[in-house]
Write an enzyme that holds these catalytic residues in place. Structure first.
Site, PDB file in Angstrom:
ATOM      1  N   HIS A 406     -14.998  39.294 -47.202  1.00  0.00           N
ATOM      2  CA  HIS A 406     -14.202  38.795 -46.307  1.00  0.00           C
ATOM      3  C   HIS A 406     -14.114  39.698 -44.964  1.00  0.00           C
ATOM      4  O   HIS A 406     -12.833  40.190 -44.515  1.00  0.00           O
ATOM      5  CB  HIS A 406     -12.824  39.063 -46.909  1.00  0.00           C
ATOM      6  CG  HIS A 406     -12.525  37.867 -48.320  1.00  0.00           C
ATOM      7  ND1 HIS A 406     -11.365  38.245 -48.915  1.00  0.00           N
ATOM      8  CD2 HIS A 406     -13.233  36.928 -48.525  1.00  0.00           C
ATOM      9  CE1 HIS A 406     -11.522  37.430 -49.858  1.00  0.00           C
ATOM     10  NE2 HIS A 406     -12.476  36.504 -49.695  1.00  0.00           N
TER      11      HIS A 406
HETATM   12  C1  LIG Z   1     -20.135  34.490 -51.078  1.00  0.00           C
HETATM   13  C2  LIG Z   1     -18.995  34.611 -50.459  1.00  0.00           C
HETATM   14  C3  LIG Z   1     -17.920  34.121 -51.306  1.00  0.00           C
HETATM   15  C4  LIG Z   1     -16.617  33.846 -50.512  1.00  0.00           C
HETATM   16  N1  LIG Z   1     -15.522  33.602 -51.206  1.00  0.00           N
HETATM   17  C5  LIG Z   1     -14.514  32.943 -50.620  1.00  0.00           C
HETATM   18  C6  LIG Z   1     -13.472  32.312 -51.407  1.00  0.00           C
HETATM   19  O1  LIG Z   1     -13.448  31.906 -52.521  1.00  0.00           O
HETATM   20  N2  LIG Z   1     -12.213  31.783 -50.599  1.00  0.00           N
HETATM   21  C7  LIG Z   1     -12.125  32.259 -49.314  1.00  0.00           C
HETATM   22  O2  LIG Z   1     -11.006  31.800 -48.850  1.00  0.00           O
HETATM   23  N3  LIG Z   1     -13.191  32.695 -48.511  1.00  0.00           N
HETATM   24  C8  LIG Z   1     -14.401  33.221 -49.213  1.00  0.00           C
HETATM   25  N4  LIG Z   1     -15.166  33.745 -48.770  1.00  0.00           N
HETATM   26  C9  LIG Z   1     -15.021  34.000 -47.098  1.00  0.00           C
HETATM   27  C10 LIG Z   1     -14.941  32.820 -46.254  1.00  0.00           C
HETATM   28  O3  LIG Z   1     -15.943  31.850 -46.916  1.00  0.00           O
HETATM   29  C11 LIG Z   1     -15.217  33.219 -44.782  1.00  0.00           C
HETATM   30  O4  LIG Z   1     -14.094  34.169 -44.396  1.00  0.00           O
HETATM   31  C12 LIG Z   1     -15.193  32.047 -44.019  1.00  0.00           C
HETATM   32  O5  LIG Z   1     -16.023  30.966 -44.236  1.00  0.00           O
HETATM   33  C13 LIG Z   1     -15.242  32.641 -42.534  1.00  0.00           C
HETATM   34  O6  LIG Z   1     -15.490  31.395 -41.551  1.00  0.00           O
HETATM   35  P1  LIG Z   1     -16.123  31.625 -40.096  1.00  0.00           P
HETATM   36  O7  LIG Z   1     -16.312  30.264 -39.526  1.00  0.00           O
HETATM   37  O8  LIG Z   1     -15.362  32.951 -39.335  1.00  0.00           O
HETATM   38  O9  LIG Z   1     -17.572  32.158 -40.007  1.00  0.00           O
HETATM   39  P2  LIG Z   1     -19.020  31.476 -41.021  1.00  0.00           P
HETATM   40  O10 LIG Z   1     -18.471  30.829 -42.431  1.00  0.00           O
HETATM   41  O11 LIG Z   1     -19.854  32.930 -41.357  1.00  0.00           O
HETATM   42  O12 LIG Z   1     -19.455  30.515 -40.034  1.00  0.00           O
HETATM   43  C14 LIG Z   1     -20.395  31.110 -39.109  1.00  0.00           C
HETATM   44  C15 LIG Z   1     -21.407  29.902 -38.691  1.00  0.00           C
HETATM   45  O13 LIG Z   1     -22.011  30.220 -37.551  1.00  0.00           O
HETATM   46  C16 LIG Z   1     -23.392  30.209 -37.574  1.00  0.00           C
HETATM   47  N5  LIG Z   1     -23.949  30.872 -36.736  1.00  0.00           N
HETATM   48  C17 LIG Z   1     -23.798  32.490 -36.757  1.00  0.00           C
HETATM   49  N6  LIG Z   1     -24.505  33.066 -35.615  1.00  0.00           N
HETATM   50  C18 LIG Z   1     -24.977  31.682 -35.171  1.00  0.00           C
HETATM   51  C19 LIG Z   1     -25.890  31.670 -33.915  1.00  0.00           C
HETATM   52  N7  LIG Z   1     -26.010  32.658 -33.101  1.00  0.00           N
HETATM   53  N8  LIG Z   1     -26.224  30.310 -33.272  1.00  0.00           N
HETATM   54  C20 LIG Z   1     -25.912  29.217 -33.988  1.00  0.00           C
HETATM   55  N9  LIG Z   1     -25.027  29.380 -35.102  1.00  0.00           N
HETATM   56  C21 LIG Z   1     -24.544  30.714 -35.666  1.00  0.00           C
HETATM   57  C22 LIG Z   1     -23.788  30.547 -39.106  1.00  0.00           C
HETATM   58  O14 LIG Z   1     -24.929  29.999 -39.633  1.00  0.00           O
HETATM   59  C23 LIG Z   1     -22.290  29.814 -39.861  1.00  0.00           C
HETATM   60  O15 LIG Z   1     -22.645  28.397 -40.058  1.00  0.00           O
HETATM   61  C24 LIG Z   1     -16.530  34.022 -49.245  1.00  0.00           C
HETATM   62  C25 LIG Z   1     -17.552  34.348 -48.498  1.00  0.00           C
HETATM   63  C26 LIG Z   1     -18.770  34.460 -49.219  1.00  0.00           C
HETATM   64  C27 LIG Z   1     -19.963  34.915 -48.194  1.00  0.00           C
END
Ligand SMILES: Cc1cc2nc3c(=O)[nH]c(=O)nc-3n(C[C@H](O)[C@H](O)[C@H](O)COP(=O)(O)OP(=O)(O)OC[C@H]3O[C@@H](n4cnc5c(N)ncnc54)[C@H](O)[C@@H]3O)c2cc1C
Length: 475
Positions: A406
């Site tokens: 997280h």
């Molecule tokens: C193993 C695991 C289990 C989890 N379990 C839970 C759960 O059960 N419940 C919950 O609420 N949360 C959970 N989380 C956390 C939650 O999923 C994340 O906090 C949330 O998805 C974050 O979203 P985000 O959009 O900030 O980032 P991310 O989900 O990391 O999305 C970022 C996106 O940007 C893309 N990206 C990155 N850099 C670049 C670039 N330079 N160019 C183009 N694309 C790029 C990545 O490929 C990705 O698709 C978990 C996370 C993990 C890893």
């Protein structure tokens, strides 16, 4: 596609009213609980809506939320045990968070619902104003000398391209990659960028304020043969379970084993809000006894088949802050992550109190009637201490610290007066025109829940800001 929502544990947990009231109190108008609740509900399509309090739940959004169609006996045992231990049965996304229950998850029909499934696939190829370029990695944000962001540079199949923005650039690369991208583009701490010979565009505290819910996985519950669901791969594939999943999306493979059990504890009577969460992983307990290192490194089957449970005790209110830096100005390398868990030793206290509560569950009827017990096996680094003592818990937490996955906070939202703020309360990067960050990195303080639901709420708010700011030109 879908980022971590495509690989996460699917738990849909928003956190506490106090978290968002806290964000607003820091100088972020529009982010109090009353103001963010409509944005949680906006995307929610709660499939159990009939039984839920409509003050807190929505039914018409894109994101399906439901309980798993199948709940196994160990998950029931855990909920019963936490309940006997004093935690009421609650809707933890509703009026009261402290308590226990089976998980609400981003799941429909026993299948994962990622943000890609929910929001992008239904409109992909249908809307003229959406183009998705898979397998493309953004390596730089393009910013002109008047500090207007006007596009991004990205690499695809080994070739470098530019995409130009007519209105604004939105970065949603997550808590590790959004700050990396900003820094590569000259937005970050001036001395750090100077050391890497990156031209400074805007001096901001990008990468600071990194935090997470620190946890550990040192205690293991052994299940008796009556309750264990362990099966060989052959049994799984050849039996009714695979058939059931394939045909009717039910049975153990449609669920998440003990991950189904979610509990929130106030570990001290004077606290107003929970400071500890319990969530489970699975294991094979005999393997843990054979090699008592890190329990969740044991290779295992899907979450449906196990005979041991690793209860993770999570600190929901960490004080420690880490930071993220670049390793070099080369965009293809990984950033340097200084997690700094337990940099503030007080962060150990909720874990110690949580572990005491957890171990006491062995005496519940739920555990005893099923023959479940904690395995008295010390972990290597802590075997000089009495198993189960506070000192043992502290040693395990420090020696086998684990992320809850997280990470948040590295492009902190805050008012202009906040030296650590990277984006303003409308998610615009300070000092740059036409650049927003919309993802988990903007959270000023991590909520007392998980981070997927709050990130989706942040995305809904961000979308509303974009519509408000550009409304005229969309007409
Ligand atoms: C193993 C695991 C289990 C989890 N379990 C839970 C759960 O059960 N419940 C919950 O609420 N949360 C959970 N989380 C956390 C939650 O999923 C994340 O906090 C949330 O998805 C974050 O979203 P985000 O959009 O900030 O980032 P991310 O989900 O990391 O999305 C970022 C996106 O940007 C893309 N990206 C990155 N850099 C670049 C670039 N330079 N160019 C183009 N694309 C790029 C990545 O490929 C990705 O698709 C978990 C996370 C993990 C890893």
């Amino acid at each position: 596609m879908g980022g971590s929502s495509s690989i996460n544990s699917m738990s849909y947990i928003r956190g506490n009213r106090a978290d968002y009231d806290g964000w607003a109190a820091l100088g972020n108008p529009g982010w109090s609980y009353e103001e963010v609740l409509p944005f949680f509900k906006k995307s929610e399509r709660n499939l159990d809506y009939g039984g839920m309090d409509r003050t807190y739940h929505g039914a018409d959004g894109e994101l399906s939320i439901s309980r798993y169609p199948y709940i196994d006996d160990p998950a029931i045992m855990l909920t019963e045990a936490f309940n006997e231990g004093g935690l009421p049965l609650v809707d933890y996304n509703g009026a009261q968070q402290v308590g226990t229950n089976q998980a609400q998850s981003t799941v429909e029909n026993g299948m994962r619902v990622s943000t890609n499934n929910a929001f992008i696939q239904p409109i992909r190829y249908r809307r003229k104003n959406l183009t998705v370029k898979p397998n493309s990695e953004v390596i730089k944000i393009l910013i002109d000398e008047d500090k207007n962001a006007y596009g991004v540079q990205f690499i695809r199949n080994g070739k470098i391209y530019k995409a130009h923005a007519r209105k604004e650039v939105i970065i949603s690369a997550g808590s590790l990659n959004s700050p990396k991208l900003l820094m590569l583009s000259g937005i970050g701490p001036s001395d750090h960028l100077h050391n890497l010979h990156i031209d400074l565009v805007q001096d901001l505290a990008v990468g600071e304020n990194l935090h997470d819910h620190p946890t550990f996985n040192g205690y293991v519950i052994a299940l008796s043969n009556r309750t264990a669901t362990l099966a060989s791969q052959r049994q799984i594939l050849g039996t009714v379970q695979a058939f059931k999943y394939d045909e009717i999306k039910n049975g153990p493979l449609s669920a998440n084993g003990p991950v189904n059990s979610i509990s929130f504890l106030k570990s001290e009577p004077h606290l107003k809000e929970p400071d500890v969460k319990f969530q489970m992983d699975i294991t094979i307990w005999e393997e843990f006894v054979k090699e008592p290192t890190i329990a969740d490194s044991i290779p295992i089957l899907p979450n449906a088949f196990y005979n041991g449970i690793i209860p993770r005790t999570e600190n929901l209110v960490p004080k420690s802050r880490g930071k993220l830096l670049l390793n070099s100005s080369n965009p293809y390398g990984n950033p340097r992550v200084h997690a700094n868990y337990f940099g503030d030793l007080e962060d150990l206290l909720p874990l110690v109190r949580g572990a005491r509560f957890l171990l006491s569950l062995e005496n519940t009827h739920a555990f005893r009637s099923r023959g479940a017990y904690f395995v008295r096996q010390s972990l290597d680094a802590c075997k000089h201490l009495k198993w189960g003592s506070d000192d043992y818990t502290i040693c395990v937490a420090q020696s086998y610290t684990s992320s809850t996955y997280h990470p948040v906070g590295t492009c902190k939202m805050g008012p202009e007066t906040d030296r650590k703020a990277v984006v303003d309360p409308r998610l615009r990067v300070y000092g740059i025109n036409g650049l927003r960050v919309i993802d988990a990195s903007i959270m000023p303080i991590i909520p007392r829940g998980n981070t997927n639901a709050p990130t989706i709420m942040i995305a809904e708010k961000g979308a509303a800001f974009v519509l408000e700011d550009w409304h005229r030109s969309f007409l």
